[in-house]
Design a protein around this motif. Sequence first.
Motif, mmCIF file in Angstrom:
data_model
loop_
_atom_site.group_PDB
_atom_site.id
_atom_site.type_symbol
_atom_site.label_atom_id
_atom_site.label_comp_id
_atom_site.label_asym_id
_atom_site.label_seq_id
_atom_site.Cartn_x
_atom_site.Cartn_y
_atom_site.Cartn_z
ATOM 1 N N GLY A 50 -7.154 -6.951 35.361
ATOM 2 C CA GLY A 50 -7.810 -6.056 34.414
ATOM 3 C C GLY A 50 -6.858 -5.276 33.530
ATOM 4 O O GLY A 50 -7.298 -4.441 32.732
ATOM 5 N N ALA A 51 -5.555 -5.527 33.644
ATOM 6 C CA ALA A 51 -4.598 -4.781 32.817
ATOM 7 C C ALA A 51 -4.501 -5.394 31.425
ATOM 8 O O ALA A 51 -4.673 -6.604 31.259
ATOM 9 C CB ALA A 51 -3.219 -4.800 33.475
ATOM 10 N N GLN A 52 -4.225 -4.531 30.449
ATOM 11 C CA GLN A 52 -3.874 -5.025 29.109
ATOM 12 C C GLN A 52 -2.392 -5.377 29.157
ATOM 13 O O GLN A 52 -1.568 -4.515 29.514
ATOM 14 C CB GLN A 52 -4.096 -3.943 28.074
ATOM 15 C CG GLN A 52 -5.552 -3.768 27.693
ATOM 16 C CD GLN A 52 -5.663 -2.876 26.471
ATOM 17 O OE1 GLN A 52 -5.057 -1.807 26.433
ATOM 18 N NE2 GLN A 52 -6.449 -3.303 25.507
ATOM 19 N N VAL A 53 -2.069 -6.599 28.802
ATOM 20 C CA VAL A 53 -0.700 -7.076 29.008
ATOM 21 C C VAL A 53 -0.102 -7.573 27.700
ATOM 22 O O VAL A 53 -0.741 -8.330 26.961
ATOM 23 C CB VAL A 53 -0.677 -8.238 30.036
ATOM 24 C CG1 VAL A 53 0.753 -8.722 30.271
ATOM 25 C CG2 VAL A 53 -1.321 -7.820 31.348
ATOM 26 N N VAL A 54 1.135 -7.166 27.430
ATOM 27 C CA VAL A 54 1.921 -7.752 26.337
ATOM 28 C C VAL A 54 3.000 -8.622 26.967
ATOM 29 O O VAL A 54 3.709 -8.170 27.871
ATOM 30 C CB VAL A 54 2.587 -6.662 25.469
ATOM 31 C CG1 VAL A 54 3.569 -7.286 24.487
ATOM 32 C CG2 VAL A 54 1.537 -5.876 24.712
ATOM 33 N N LEU A 55 3.085 -9.880 26.510
ATOM 34 C CA LEU A 55 4.118 -10.796 26.999
ATOM 35 C C LEU A 55 5.051 -11.117 25.835
ATOM 36 O O LEU A 55 4.612 -11.657 24.811
ATOM 37 C CB LEU A 55 3.473 -12.083 27.548
ATOM 38 C CG LEU A 55 4.414 -13.220 27.958
ATOM 39 C CD1 LEU A 55 5.401 -12.796 29.041
ATOM 40 C CD2 LEU A 55 3.602 -14.443 28.442
ATOM 41 N N LEU A 56 6.343 -10.792 26.015
ATOM 42 C CA LEU A 56 7.343 -11.042 24.974
ATOM 43 C C LEU A 56 8.135 -12.293 25.322
ATOM 44 O O LEU A 56 8.638 -12.410 26.443
ATOM 45 C CB LEU A 56 8.335 -9.875 24.895
ATOM 46 C CG LEU A 56 7.755 -8.459 24.835
ATOM 47 C CD1 LEU A 56 8.879 -7.439 24.937
ATOM 48 C CD2 LEU A 56 6.970 -8.290 23.538
ATOM 49 N N GLU A 57 8.254 -13.209 24.389
ATOM 50 C CA GLU A 57 9.083 -14.399 24.603
ATOM 51 C C GLU A 57 9.972 -14.573 23.378
ATOM 52 O O GLU A 57 9.503 -14.596 22.254
ATOM 53 C CB GLU A 57 8.188 -15.629 24.845
ATOM 54 C CG GLU A 57 8.903 -16.966 24.792
ATOM 55 C CD GLU A 57 10.149 -17.079 25.682
ATOM 56 O OE1 GLU A 57 10.106 -16.708 26.870
ATOM 57 O OE2 GLU A 57 11.197 -17.534 25.160
#
Length: 435
Positions: free
Chosen positions: A39-46
């Motif tokens: 349920g978390a808002q997630v930012v994934l950086l690549e």
Amino acid sequence: MDTVFEPGRELSVLARADVVVAGGGTAGVAAAVAAAREGAQVVLLERGGVLGGLATGGLIALLLTLDDGRGRQVIGGLCQEIVDRVGAAGGEFHPPAGHWASSEAVLVEKYRRWGLVWGKDAPVRYSVAYDPEILAQVLADMVVEAGVDLLFHCLGADPLVEGRRIEALAVQSKAGRGAVVAPVYIDASGDGELFAAAGCAFELERVHPWMWFRAGGITDVSDALEQGAPFFRTTAADQVLVPWGLAARGGGKIDATDPRERTRGELDARRLALEEFRRLRVEAPGAAGAHLCGIASQLGITESRRVAGRATLTRQQADRDFADAIAVTGHWTRHGLVYAVPYGCLLAAELDNLLVAGRCISVDHPTHNATKEIPACMATGQAAGTAAAMAAAASTTGGQQGDASAVDTGALRVKLAERGALLGYPFAARAGEGG
Ligand SMILES: Cc1cc2nc3c(=O)[nH]c(=O)nc-3n(C[C@H](O)[C@H](O)[C@H](O)COP(=O)(O)OP(=O)(O)OC[C@H]3O[C@@H](n4cnc5c(N)ncnc54)[C@H](O)[C@@H]3O)c2cc1C
């Protein structure tokens, strides 16, 4: 040391979230998906434009191992889901459960030719050969389905630290320098770029660089392997995987975190891999008409920085359980050797809201050989993501929102087990068997 002064400046905020994950390798993807599913808002950086890290760009197209070498599966959860999804897309091959732990010579040889059995007197393992293009697509699908805010070509550059917390992460993207902000961060960069930049203690290993490649057009792969050709079968019938590295040409070890050494390693490895392919065409059986399908786009680095975390798992702690174990892994060359990974191996010692996942977690050098394998990276990634979501929701036993060190590890283990992680390994019964 030669220095210049970097003036402070205001950064525009590119994204705010509950959890920021830096690095879209297998550990980072597992972390991001696990956190988002909680349920978390997630930012994934690549920093690149494809997910999977070494498991796709490095062409390390073998999951070693999901079992203990005695026939029991020890890694499940997201790793098993990924195997299933890659399989549904026609892109994987693994021994059926009935073959695991078999020492029957014909079976061992069969799977060795796929790159799935390593080590002296090794039995058949639950290991998986896969198509890296399909894995990359499955990882992308999972990230998108989970609602993760994925930012490609975005480098997690500078953690902005105040006291024991990261308050924001300065990033470098196609839009220039900006910041992402969350109560909790996960370093899944492989080389530990966040914890190093944040000033956390770490150990550093020098390694031989590798440059695996794939070749197609082998006339009869079975016959070539019968004659001792130096490559593995793949899920494409006439294609082979060549696990080649600079050590074979007498190349020295490099510090993969040193820009110049890494560049030299990458230049040498790429040039010599091409030479190796040409040599293969001349010398390997069935390879006269072979063509190059692709050289890894990412240099093969087995090890660089390992964080010095709240706990450090050592070789002496093999075959031992921990009350706060968040993952279990076997060892790809030592069948029967099993590690439980304590939660503290994912926690930076100096910061309260930084988790670490994948090949840079806190273990000693011999143990790294087991925890760096892709299934184990997925398992520590899943645990880090789940813990980060809990920390962000402030469902901790105390401390501030995002305080990963205060996560209730009992509740974390329950959540992981509900999501398919296999944490109930019978270490005590094994000790009774005499190890
Ligand atoms: C030669 C070799 C052979 C191996 N053989 C096997 C094998 O047969 N089976 C097996 O299971 N394992 C094997 N391994 C180990 C395994 O491939 C790796 O340890 C594992 O894939 C690491 O996953 P990771 O997600 O931790 O890191 P990586 O795969 O390194 O992923 C890190 C990701 O983070 C990105 N990144 C880095 N820094 C930043 C940043 N600052 N901001 C944003 N993004 C960033 C990178 O682009 C990359 O996508 C092998 C490794 C090597 C090198």
